[in-house]
Design a protein around this motif. Structure first.
Motif, PDB file in Angstrom:
ATOM      1  N   GLU A 274      -7.328   4.779  -1.384  1.00 48.06           N
ATOM      2  CA  GLU A 274      -6.127   4.343  -0.669  1.00 48.06           C
ATOM      3  C   GLU A 274      -6.309   3.000   0.003  1.00 48.06           C
ATOM      4  O   GLU A 274      -5.360   2.249   0.186  1.00 48.06           O
ATOM      5  CB  GLU A 274      -5.762   5.375   0.409  1.00 48.06           C
ATOM      6  N   ARG A 275      -7.550   2.742   0.376  1.00 49.85           N
ATOM      7  CA  ARG A 275      -7.741   1.526   1.168  1.00 49.85           C
ATOM      8  C   ARG A 275      -7.346   0.275   0.390  1.00 49.85           C
ATOM      9  O   ARG A 275      -6.989  -0.737   0.957  1.00 49.85           O
ATOM     10  CB  ARG A 275      -9.186   1.423   1.631  1.00 49.85           C
ATOM     11  N   HIS A 276      -7.412   0.395  -0.952  1.00 47.79           N
ATOM     12  CA  HIS A 276      -6.995  -0.762  -1.732  1.00 47.79           C
ATOM     13  C   HIS A 276      -5.487  -0.952  -1.707  1.00 47.79           C
ATOM     14  O   HIS A 276      -4.981  -2.022  -1.968  1.00 47.79           O
ATOM     15  CB  HIS A 276      -7.468  -0.619  -3.185  1.00 47.79           C
ATOM     16  N   HIS A 277      -4.785   0.151  -1.433  1.00 53.37           N
ATOM     17  CA  HIS A 277      -3.326   0.067  -1.448  1.00 53.37           C
ATOM     18  C   HIS A 277      -2.754  -0.220  -0.085  1.00 53.37           C
ATOM     19  O   HIS A 277      -1.582  -0.496   0.050  1.00 53.37           O
ATOM     20  CB  HIS A 277      -2.744   1.405  -1.957  1.00 53.37           C
ATOM     21  N   ALA A 278      -3.572  -0.138   0.913  1.00 46.16           N
ATOM     22  CA  ALA A 278      -3.044  -0.364   2.265  1.00 46.16           C
ATOM     23  C   ALA A 278      -2.678  -1.833   2.412  1.00 46.16           C
ATOM     24  O   ALA A 278      -3.500  -2.712   2.215  1.00 46.16           O
ATOM     25  CB  ALA A 278      -4.079   0.049   3.301  1.00 46.16           C
ATOM     26  N   LYS A 279      -1.439  -2.084   2.726  1.00 52.09           N
ATOM     27  CA  LYS A 279      -1.012  -3.469   2.807  1.00 52.09           C
ATOM     28  C   LYS A 279      -0.825  -3.927   4.234  1.00 52.09           C
ATOM     29  O   LYS A 279      -1.307  -4.968   4.646  1.00 52.09           O
ATOM     30  CB  LYS A 279       0.294  -3.654   2.023  1.00 52.09           C
ATOM     31  N   THR A 280      -0.117  -3.091   4.995  1.00 49.07           N
ATOM     32  CA  THR A 280       0.157  -3.545   6.360  1.00 49.07           C
ATOM     33  C   THR A 280      -0.989  -3.150   7.281  1.00 49.07           C
ATOM     34  O   THR A 280      -1.800  -2.291   6.971  1.00 49.07           O
ATOM     35  CB  THR A 280       1.438  -2.895   6.885  1.00 49.07           C
ATOM     36  N   VAL A 281      -0.987  -3.811   8.423  1.00 48.74           N
ATOM     37  CA  VAL A 281      -2.010  -3.484   9.425  1.00 48.74           C
ATOM     38  C   VAL A 281      -1.879  -2.018   9.846  1.00 48.74           C
ATOM     39  O   VAL A 281      -2.855  -1.307  10.065  1.00 48.74           O
ATOM     40  CB  VAL A 281      -1.850  -4.406  10.657  1.00 48.74           C
ATOM     41  N   GLY A 282      -0.631  -1.590   9.940  1.00 48.94           N
ATOM     42  CA  GLY A 282      -0.389  -0.198  10.328  1.00 48.94           C
ATOM     43  C   GLY A 282      -1.046   0.778   9.378  1.00 48.94           C
ATOM     44  O   GLY A 282      -1.688   1.747   9.780  1.00 48.94           O
TER      45      GLY A 282
END
Lengths: 601, 421
Positions: free
Chosen positions: A325-333
């Motif tokens: 998932e960390r690769h898909h996390a885009k926003t800081v949130g």
């Protein structure tokens, strides 16, 4: 740390709290800094009640194990011995006390805490050695039922079965009754008591008598348990002899679980560092704690081992996906959210790694030819095939001098499945065993006969097939992946004891009166009065809670089977399990073997 | 008995069993009580501390931080005197069952619960449980006046509940027996043992034994008690006089394990043969005796041969351990290994062993095969299976399956040809 105790239907944390309270009181009695000298046997069970941090709060600065010779140096005001009331331990304590340097200052005070009971014999012994006066506080700490998990209590009384069934000593039954009284004090009077077996009868009588001796002392706690079922181990001698096939059961059979801890060979658990070769393997066994606080373990512990692999691989996929998932996390949130979940995911990953390694270790054993041959013979016996002849596999194993306990398990299994062996067959086995392993094993064989495990057929009739058919103990069409019946825990054999519990809930024991008569010991029902305000009105859809107490030991497979019944949708009953000891076939037979080692003088 | 002590709670906590002091016997039990009273101080009921939930942390070695076994390791190692091996205390921490060293054998595990006089329900009420479980407070009945004429049944019940009871009132034999029967009926091991201690002290030995012959439960308790207190002589007398139960002969037999010296052990076993065992067991004990006798002879001979250095086989394969106290099959293996060629007349020949102990063919062939294969004596292996029938033709026959034969041969790296044959 109490998560595993409060996860069940009944919150067992209160029981542990009561235990802790008593311990604290005693520690505070001995004012000042303390050192505790432990009887090794007790460190395990105590660890389930209180950890070191709690003891530290009460000024316990040092902890030592009990051994002869001089006590180690420690600058403390009090030295407390935590021991069982055994005479050989008294000798060691005497040695410690006598060697204490009286000249040193400040002088240390001695105290002794007997677990679970004081003993006149021990105190007299100490007196004769001249050291009784050195102890300022001599107390007892009644450690009866120890909570192991949210639905599991054990007395961890190793010798209970031997004492009750071989030596006609029912003191451990008395302790069981005491433990039940403590439970009732905390969780309310249990209105209905069912039982099967001589010892069950004694415990029930003791409970009722103890209750009577406190007239007018009803507590006002709403009863948590609806029913108590007391079962003698010798009503079902078969189940512990068979090899357990659940994940937890296999861990216990192969490696042995002590007080929820297991020690495993370390090779597979060496942390693999990136880029480094696997040198410097740890030599100490890897110690793991196994209880329901670990999510993954709670999920797979009661499954048949053949179903564990698929769960582990599914879990692996889920966890890898989560990490991806960390690769898909885009926003800081989103990143923040990921980071906050990171510890949980890392814990899940290490848990998965551990259990994958354990599963691999177990698989090595279960896929071996010997395991398969052994299991085949067991299942033949349990389904009633050829139980009246000398078995070739057993003979071969004796000839190859396989471990004696393995032989004894098989031979006893055959005997129980045949309601006793024909005299010729029995003599043949006995002779072979004595000639191969030594004549001193006459003593063990005699104990096994006394316990009813390996005996000649007395009535000339074999009851087992009737019992098997009526109670449906052998199920051919067992589904290991998605079981619909408790027989999955032994891949075909439904534990007799659990079947009895199942039938008691629904439709009741009247339907199996005939079969019950074939099993040893009386069966009975008792009712205990509840004050009128506490009569329970069951909500629609709410399950009854039954406490099943195994007198003489219980296996993890039986526990798994009871848990299976608890989570059945239309079952209607949830089970909490108590026992005198958690056993497996090997530890059980071992407890019946005489101490054959001569004194090491 | 003085009740001068104002501390009522303290009084009810003290040891429950003691004899009547007026009789002025040197009763250790009453002295015990006195000294205990002198030593015990007032109990304080301490308020509960707040509990805190400890997080489970695990140290690098896998030992949960904060567990008792971990703490033993940590604190003990920091003290100046070293415990032998931090490992041992660490490992032994929780694996109590496997690692607990078997200590002096004369005390049994049953002493954990037996022979003790528990304070029963009185203990429960001392804890904080009292605060929210009022039913566990001591009942009003306990505060009743001490009276001296309780019936046997009541006495037993009082003892069970941990109260002081004088047994001296039971003077006649009849009373004492009724008391004992009541104790047995109550199923409390502690009470039974207490009564037995009293009877042992006040009854003539012969009478006691005679009465116990018909009270098996009490007899078992007395035996355990004597074992624990080490009164061997009395125990053996008891065993000798009461032979109705199988377990007594066997506990006699069990004693042989405590005898280290082989000759003495042989003598002891010889004595055991006379005991009334069951038929099969008698033959087993007899076999045991005969075997040990043989082993002693073989051992002395072989040791002689070995040191003399003449025998080739002993030179090539020196013995690793003595044959004494080994099981029969092991002995057979040994004799097939070292004494295969000897005639039946000698004690160490395998055929002699086979005949004396009636070793079945199957077992004999297997053992002989294993031994000869280990020595790579393929001719002998061959000879085991070859039989000549009356026409002079040789035939291969084996009481065990040939697959087993091949298996054993393979394990000993037999040349392929031998296996083929």
């Amino acid at each position: 740390m109490a998560a595993h105790l409060s996860s069940g239907r009944v919150n067992l944390t209160a029981l542990r709290e009561a235990g802790r309270r008593e311990l604290r009181e005693f520690l505070d009695k001995c004012a000042g800094s303390k050192a505790i000298v432990w009887d090794e046997y007790l460190t395990g069970p105590f660890g389930l009640i209180a950890q070191y941090s709690l003891l530290k709060e009460h000024e316990v600065e040092k902890m030592f194990t009990l051994k002869p010779g001089r006590l180690p140096q420690a600058d403390v005001k009090n030295v407390i011995f935590f021991v069982r009331p055994k005479l050989e331990l008294m000798d060691i304590i005497t040695d410690n006390v006598l060697r204490e340097d009286r000249g040193r200052s400040p002088q240390r005070d001695f105290h002794i805490l007997f677990v679970p009971r004081r003993s006149l014999l021990c105190e007299q012994w100490l007196k004769e050695q001249g050291v009784l006066g050195s102890f300022i506080h001599r107390e007892q700490y009644s450690l009866d039922l120890i909570p192991f998990d949210g639905d599991l209590l054990s007395m961890e009384s190793e010798s209970a079965f031997k004492e009750c069934y071989l030596e006609s000593d029912q003191t451990s039954l008395y302790h069981a009754a005491k433990g039940l009284m403590t439970l009732q004090a905390l969780y309310g009077t249990i209105p209905q008591i069912f039982g099967k077996g001589e010892c069950a009868r004694h415990v029930a009588n003791m409970m009722i008598r103890m209750k009577r001796e406190f007239p007018g002392s009803q507590n006002s706690i709403f009863p948590v348990f609806d029913t108590l079922l007391l079962l003698d181990r010798n009503v079902d001698l078969l189940t512990p002899l068979a090899t357990q096939l659940t994940y937890e059961g296999l861990i216990d059979e192969i490696y042995g679980i002590q007080n929820t801890y297991v020690k495993l060979p370390p090779e597979k658990f060496a942390p693999k560092k990136q880029g480094e070769g696997g040198k410097d393997l740890p030599t100490e066994p890897k110690k793991l704690q196994l209880n329901s606080a670990e999510e993954l373990y709670a999920e797979i512990r009661d499954k048949n081992f053949n179903a564990v692999g698929s769960v582990l691989s599914k879990k692996a996929k889920i966890i890898s996906a989560a990490f991806e998932e960390r690769h898909h996390a885009k926003t800081v949130g989103e990143i923040k959210q990921f980071v906050s979940q990171l510890p949980h995911m890392q814990a899940a990953r290490s848990s998965l790694a551990n259990h994958t390694s354990i599963a691999e270790l177990i698989k090595d054993i279960t896929t071996s030819e010997d395991f398969f041959d052994n299991l085949t013979v067991e299942q033949e016996f349990m389904s009633g095939i050829d139980t009246d002849k000398v078995n070739n596999y057993i003979e071969d194993c004796i000839a190859q001098k396989h471990p004696l306990i393995k032989i004894l398990r098989l031979v006893c299994l055959q005997s129980v499945c045949n309601s006793g062996l024909k005299q010729k067959v029995l003599d043949h086995y006995k002779r072979e065993i004595l000639q191969t392993y030594g004549y001193e094993h006459i003593l063990t064989l005699n104990n096994l006969e006394k316990a009813g495990l390996l005996k000649p057929q007395t009535s000339g009739r074999n009851n087992y097939p009737t019992i098997r058919k009526t109670l449906r103990l052998w199920m051919d069409d067992v589904n290991e992946q998605n079981p619909n019946d408790i027989s999955y825990v032994y891949s075909g054999y439904a534990p007799l004891s659990v079947r009895l519990a199942q039938l008691l809930a629904r439709p009741g024991w009247r339907s199996i009166e005939e079969v019950l008569k074939m099993l040893p010991g009386p069966h009975f029902e008792e009712r205990q009065q509840l004050p009128t305000g506490l009569q329970k009105k069951r909500q629609h859809g709410e399950n009854r809670v039954t406490l099943v107490f195994f007198l003489g030991g219980v296996t993890y497979a039986e526990i798994a089977a009871l848990r299976f019944l608890s989570q059945m949708e239309d079952g209607g009953t949830e089970y909490v399990i108590a026992t005198t000891k958690l056993i497996n076939g090997t530890s059980w037979i071992k407890s019946l073997m005489d101490k054959l080692e001569p004194a090491p003088f | 008995m003085s009740r001068a002590r104002a501390d009522e709670e303290e009084y009810w906590h003290s040891s429950k069993f003691r004899a009547f002091t007026f009789d002025d016997e040197d009763d250790e039990l009453s002295q015990l009580k006195e000294s205990k009273r002198a030593v015990n101080s007032l109990r304080d009921i301490v308020d509960d501390d707040d509990d805190d939930d400890d997080l489970e942390r695990v140290s690098w070695s896998g030992e949960p931080v904060g567990s008792i076994s971990w703490s033993i390791k940590e604190t003990a190692s920091s003290s100046t005197s070293s415990l032998e091996g931090r490992d041992s205390s660490l490992q032994k921490g929780s694996s109590s069952y496997a690692a607990f060293p078997k200590q002096v054998s004369s005390y049994s595990l049953s002493s954990l619960f037996k022979g003790e006089l528990c304070l029963s329900l009185s203990a429960l009420s001392d804890t904080g449980v009292k605060n929210y479980a009022p039913e566990l407070r001591r009942p009003k009945a306990e505060y009743k006046d001490y009276s001296s004429d309780w019936s046997p049944k009541d006495t037993v019940r009082r003892m069970q509940r941990g109260k002081v009871c004088s047994l001296e009132r039971f003077r006649s034999l009849q009373d004492k027996l009724v008391l004992l029967d009541e104790a047995v009926a109550a199923h409390d091991g502690n009470v039974i043992t207490a009564v037995l201690i009293f009877l042992k002290r006040t009854l003539r030995r012969e009478i006691l034994f005679r009465e116990l012959e018909v009270r098996q439960v009490a007899l078992c308790h007395l035996i355990h008690f004597l074992k624990e207190t080490g009164e061997q002589k009395l125990l053996l007398d008891l065993l000798r006089l009461c032979f109705f139960s199988l377990s007594l002969q066997l506990s006699q037999y069990r004693e042989h394990l405590n005898i280290q010296d082989v000759e003495k052990r042989r003598e002891f076993l010889k004595g055991c043969i006379g005991l009334p065992f069951s038929v099969e067991d008698t033959s087993h004990i007899q076999d045991h005796y005969t075997l040990l006798e043989r082993q002693i002879i073989i051992e002395t001979n072989d040791r002689h041969l070995e040191t003399a250095g003449q025998s080739e086989i002993f030179r090539k394969y020196p013995r690793k351990a003595s044959i004494l106290n080994m099981p029969l099959v092991t002995t057979l293996f040994y004799s097939c290994f070292y004494h295969y060629t000897e005639a039946e007349g000698t004690f160490s020949s395998p055929t002699n062993l086979k005949k004396t102990f009636k070793i079945p063919d199957k077992q004999y062939v297997l053992t002989a095969l294993a031994a000869r294969a280990k020595l790579r004596a393929w001719d002998d292996v061959d000879a085991l299976f070859t039989t000549k029938n009356w026409l002079g033709y040789t035939k291969k026959k084996a009481p065990i399956g040939f697959h087993r034969v091949v298996e054993i041969l393979q394990r000993n790296n037999a040349p392929v040809q031998v296996s083929k044959e």
